[in-house]
Motif scaffolding. Structure first.
Motif, PDB file in Angstrom:
ATOM      1  N   HIS A 224       0.822  -1.126   0.261  1.00 56.16           N
ATOM      2  CA  HIS A 224      -0.037  -0.066   0.064  1.00 56.16           C
ATOM      3  C   HIS A 224       0.830   1.392  -0.121  1.00 56.16           C
ATOM      4  CE1 HIS A 224      -3.179   2.594   0.550  1.00 56.16           C
ATOM      5  NE2 HIS A 224      -2.587   3.128   1.430  1.00 56.16           N
ATOM      6  N   PHE A 225       1.920   1.228   0.974  1.00 57.27           N
ATOM      7  CA  PHE A 225       2.505   2.625   0.991  1.00 57.27           C
ATOM      8  C   PHE A 225       3.824   2.671   0.176  1.00 57.27           C
ATOM      9  CE2 PHE A 225       0.105   2.269   4.929  1.00 57.27           C
ATOM     10  CZ  PHE A 225      -0.511   3.839   5.233  1.00 57.27           C
ATOM     11  N   GLY A 226       4.170   1.439  -0.177  1.00 53.76           N
ATOM     12  CA  GLY A 226       5.684   1.380  -0.771  1.00 53.76           C
ATOM     13  C   GLY A 226       6.805   0.991   0.197  1.00 53.76           C
ATOM     14  N   GLU A 227       7.702   0.371  -0.050  1.00 57.31           N
ATOM     15  CA  GLU A 227       8.854  -0.111   0.588  1.00 57.31           C
ATOM     16  C   GLU A 227       9.532   0.859   1.892  1.00 57.31           C
ATOM     17  OE1 GLU A 227      10.025  -3.095   1.084  1.00 57.31           O
ATOM     18  OE2 GLU A 227       8.651  -4.134  -0.335  1.00 57.31           O
ATOM     19  N   ALA A 228       9.703   2.065   1.396  1.00 60.39           N
ATOM     20  CA  ALA A 228      10.334   2.809   2.185  1.00 60.39           C
ATOM     21  C   ALA A 228       9.460   3.851   2.910  1.00 60.39           C
ATOM     22  CB  ALA A 228      11.308   4.071   1.480  1.00 60.39           C
ATOM     23  N   TYR A 229       8.225   4.143   2.522  1.00 60.34           N
ATOM     24  CA  TYR A 229       7.199   4.760   3.176  1.00 60.34           C
ATOM     25  C   TYR A 229       6.605   4.123   4.368  1.00 60.34           C
ATOM     26  CZ  TYR A 229       3.959   8.550   4.279  1.00 60.34           C
ATOM     27  OH  TYR A 229       3.007   9.268   4.814  1.00 60.34           O
ATOM     28  N   ALA A 230       6.582   2.854   4.190  1.00 61.90           N
ATOM     29  CA  ALA A 230       5.794   2.071   5.039  1.00 61.90           C
ATOM     30  C   ALA A 230       6.360   1.871   6.609  1.00 61.90           C
ATOM     31  CB  ALA A 230       5.614   0.588   4.648  1.00 61.90           C
TER      32      ALA A 230
ATOM     33  N   VAL B  31      -0.714  -5.605  20.520  1.00 59.00           N
ATOM     34  CA  VAL B  31      -1.872  -5.692  19.722  1.00 59.00           C
ATOM     35  C   VAL B  31      -1.653  -6.586  18.575  1.00 59.00           C
ATOM     36  CG1 VAL B  31      -3.640  -4.207  18.303  1.00 59.00           C
ATOM     37  CG2 VAL B  31      -2.297  -3.167  20.462  1.00 59.00           C
ATOM     38  N   ALA B  32      -2.782  -7.366  18.386  1.00 57.00           N
ATOM     39  CA  ALA B  32      -2.733  -8.455  17.200  1.00 57.00           C
ATOM     40  C   ALA B  32      -2.423  -7.548  15.806  1.00 57.00           C
ATOM     41  CB  ALA B  32      -4.032  -8.973  16.944  1.00 57.00           C
ATOM     42  N   ALA B  33      -1.747  -8.118  14.928  1.00 60.50           N
ATOM     43  CA  ALA B  33      -1.352  -7.494  13.394  1.00 60.50           C
ATOM     44  C   ALA B  33      -2.692  -7.324  12.761  1.00 60.50           C
ATOM     45  CB  ALA B  33      -0.561  -8.316  12.666  1.00 60.50           C
ATOM     46  N   LYS B  34      -3.770  -8.126  12.986  1.00 59.85           N
ATOM     47  CA  LYS B  34      -5.056  -8.004  12.288  1.00 59.85           C
ATOM     48  C   LYS B  34      -5.904  -6.795  12.758  1.00 59.85           C
ATOM     49  CE  LYS B  34      -8.901 -10.531  10.903  1.00 59.85           C
ATOM     50  NZ  LYS B  34      -9.680 -11.984  10.892  1.00 59.85           N
ATOM     51  N   GLN B  35      -5.617  -6.616  13.894  1.00 59.32           N
ATOM     52  CA  GLN B  35      -6.317  -5.677  14.696  1.00 59.32           C
ATOM     53  C   GLN B  35      -5.712  -4.150  14.129  1.00 59.32           C
ATOM     54  OE1 GLN B  35      -6.842  -5.659  18.869  1.00 59.32           O
ATOM     55  NE2 GLN B  35      -7.505  -3.515  18.913  1.00 59.32           N
ATOM     56  N   VAL B  36      -4.312  -4.057  14.014  1.00 57.33           N
ATOM     57  CA  VAL B  36      -3.661  -2.971  13.717  1.00 57.33           C
ATOM     58  C   VAL B  36      -3.998  -2.575  12.153  1.00 57.33           C
ATOM     59  CG1 VAL B  36      -1.254  -2.118  13.350  1.00 57.33           C
ATOM     60  CG2 VAL B  36      -1.716  -3.280  15.245  1.00 57.33           C
ATOM     61  N   TRP B  37      -3.967  -3.902  11.131  1.00 61.63           N
ATOM     62  CA  TRP B  37      -4.233  -3.701  10.051  1.00 61.63           C
ATOM     63  C   TRP B  37      -5.803  -3.025   9.831  1.00 61.63           C
ATOM     64  CZ3 TRP B  37      -2.036  -2.503   5.838  1.00 61.63           C
ATOM     65  CH2 TRP B  37      -2.845  -2.755   4.456  1.00 61.63           C
ATOM     66  N   HIS B  38      -6.631  -3.275  10.593  1.00 62.87           N
ATOM     67  CA  HIS B  38      -7.832  -3.002  10.415  1.00 62.87           C
ATOM     68  C   HIS B  38      -7.935  -1.453  11.079  1.00 62.87           C
ATOM     69  CE1 HIS B  38     -10.151  -6.322   9.292  1.00 62.87           C
ATOM     70  NE2 HIS B  38      -9.656  -6.963  10.251  1.00 62.87           N
ATOM     71  N   ALA B  39      -7.374  -0.997  12.005  1.00 62.13           N
ATOM     72  CA  ALA B  39      -7.053   0.413  12.220  1.00 62.13           C
ATOM     73  C   ALA B  39      -6.408   1.241  10.857  1.00 62.13           C
ATOM     74  CB  ALA B  39      -6.156   0.446  13.464  1.00 62.13           C
ATOM     75  N   VAL B  40      -5.550   0.567  10.295  1.00 63.88           N
ATOM     76  CA  VAL B  40      -4.770   1.304   9.345  1.00 63.88           C
ATOM     77  C   VAL B  40      -5.883   1.766   8.162  1.00 63.88           C
ATOM     78  CG1 VAL B  40      -3.060   1.259   7.527  1.00 63.88           C
ATOM     79  CG2 VAL B  40      -2.415   0.461   9.755  1.00 63.88           C
TER      80      VAL B  40
ATOM     81  N   VAL C 146      -8.108   4.800   8.749  1.00 61.64           N
ATOM     82  CA  VAL C 146      -7.664   5.859   8.489  1.00 61.64           C
ATOM     83  C   VAL C 146      -7.160   6.289   7.243  1.00 61.64           C
ATOM     84  CG1 VAL C 146      -7.146   6.283  11.100  1.00 61.64           C
ATOM     85  CG2 VAL C 146      -5.482   5.398   9.554  1.00 61.64           C
ATOM     86  N   VAL C 147      -6.670   5.403   6.396  1.00 60.11           N
ATOM     87  CA  VAL C 147      -6.445   5.541   5.028  1.00 60.11           C
ATOM     88  C   VAL C 147      -7.180   4.945   3.811  1.00 60.11           C
ATOM     89  CG1 VAL C 147      -3.886   5.927   5.611  1.00 60.11           C
ATOM     90  CG2 VAL C 147      -4.552   3.961   5.118  1.00 60.11           C
ATOM     91  N   GLU C 148      -7.109   5.115   2.612  1.00 59.67           N
ATOM     92  CA  GLU C 148      -8.035   4.457   1.636  1.00 59.67           C
ATOM     93  C   GLU C 148      -7.015   3.397   0.996  1.00 59.67           C
ATOM     94  OE1 GLU C 148     -11.576   4.334  -0.291  1.00 59.67           O
ATOM     95  OE2 GLU C 148     -10.811   5.826   0.875  1.00 59.67           O
ATOM     96  N   VAL C 149      -7.399   2.098   1.489  1.00 60.50           N
ATOM     97  CA  VAL C 149      -6.771   0.984   1.162  1.00 60.50           C
ATOM     98  C   VAL C 149      -7.567   0.074   0.196  1.00 60.50           C
ATOM     99  CG1 VAL C 149      -5.708  -1.335   1.998  1.00 60.50           C
ATOM    100  CG2 VAL C 149      -5.429   0.743   3.430  1.00 60.50           C
ATOM    101  N   ASP C 150      -6.775  -0.289  -0.909  1.00 63.42           N
ATOM    102  CA  ASP C 150      -7.288  -1.054  -1.963  1.00 63.42           C
ATOM    103  C   ASP C 150      -7.924  -2.232  -1.478  1.00 63.42           C
ATOM    104  OD1 ASP C 150      -7.718  -2.990  -4.093  1.00 63.42           O
ATOM    105  OD2 ASP C 150      -6.303  -1.897  -5.323  1.00 63.42           O
ATOM    106  N   ALA C 151      -9.279  -2.361  -2.000  1.00 64.17           N
ATOM    107  CA  ALA C 151     -10.172  -3.397  -1.537  1.00 64.17           C
ATOM    108  C   ALA C 151      -9.511  -4.880  -1.545  1.00 64.17           C
ATOM    109  CB  ALA C 151     -11.271  -3.622  -2.328  1.00 64.17           C
ATOM    110  N   ARG C 152      -8.568  -5.006  -2.245  1.00 62.29           N
ATOM    111  CA  ARG C 152      -7.901  -6.311  -2.258  1.00 62.29           C
ATOM    112  C   ARG C 152      -6.773  -6.633  -1.222  1.00 62.29           C
ATOM    113  NH1 ARG C 152      -5.452  -5.586  -8.215  1.00 62.29           N
ATOM    114  NH2 ARG C 152      -5.126  -3.519  -7.385  1.00 62.29           N
ATOM    115  N   LEU C 153      -6.348  -5.442  -0.935  1.00 60.11           N
ATOM    116  CA  LEU C 153      -5.717  -5.780   0.639  1.00 60.11           C
ATOM    117  C   LEU C 153      -6.330  -5.591   1.703  1.00 60.11           C
ATOM    118  CD1 LEU C 153      -2.812  -3.176  -0.561  1.00 60.11           C
ATOM    119  CD2 LEU C 153      -2.811  -5.468  -0.732  1.00 60.11           C
TER     120      LEU C 153
END
Length: 64
Positions: free
Chosen positions: A13-19, A44-53, A56-63
């Motif tokens: 989503h963010f690119g290698e460096a920016y992530a 905090v579980a990675a899944k919960q963190v990903w849902h929080a991300v 707050v940002v527009e993430v491609d539905a495939r991700l």
């Protein structure tokens, strides 16, 4: 979700460096006012963190 899957999604989503920069610097209210790195370090579980991300940002539905 495994931590490796979480970071793969962050990099896609963010690119290698920016992530890493975003994960270190961006504070997310949904994570209790913590950054991604702080939340993961606090156990905090990675899944919960990903849902929080995704909240707050527009993430491609495939991700999601």
């Amino acid at each position: 979700m495994r931590l490796t899957d979480f970071w793969n999604r962050m990099h896609r989503h963010f690119g290698e460096a920016y992530a890493e920069s975003w994960a270190r610097d961006y504070v997310i209210a949904g994570l209790g006012g913590r950054t991604v790195e702080q939340a993961l370090a606090d156990g905090v579980a990675a899944k919960q963190v990903w849902h929080a991300v995704c909240q707050v940002v527009e993430v491609d539905a495939r991700l999601r």
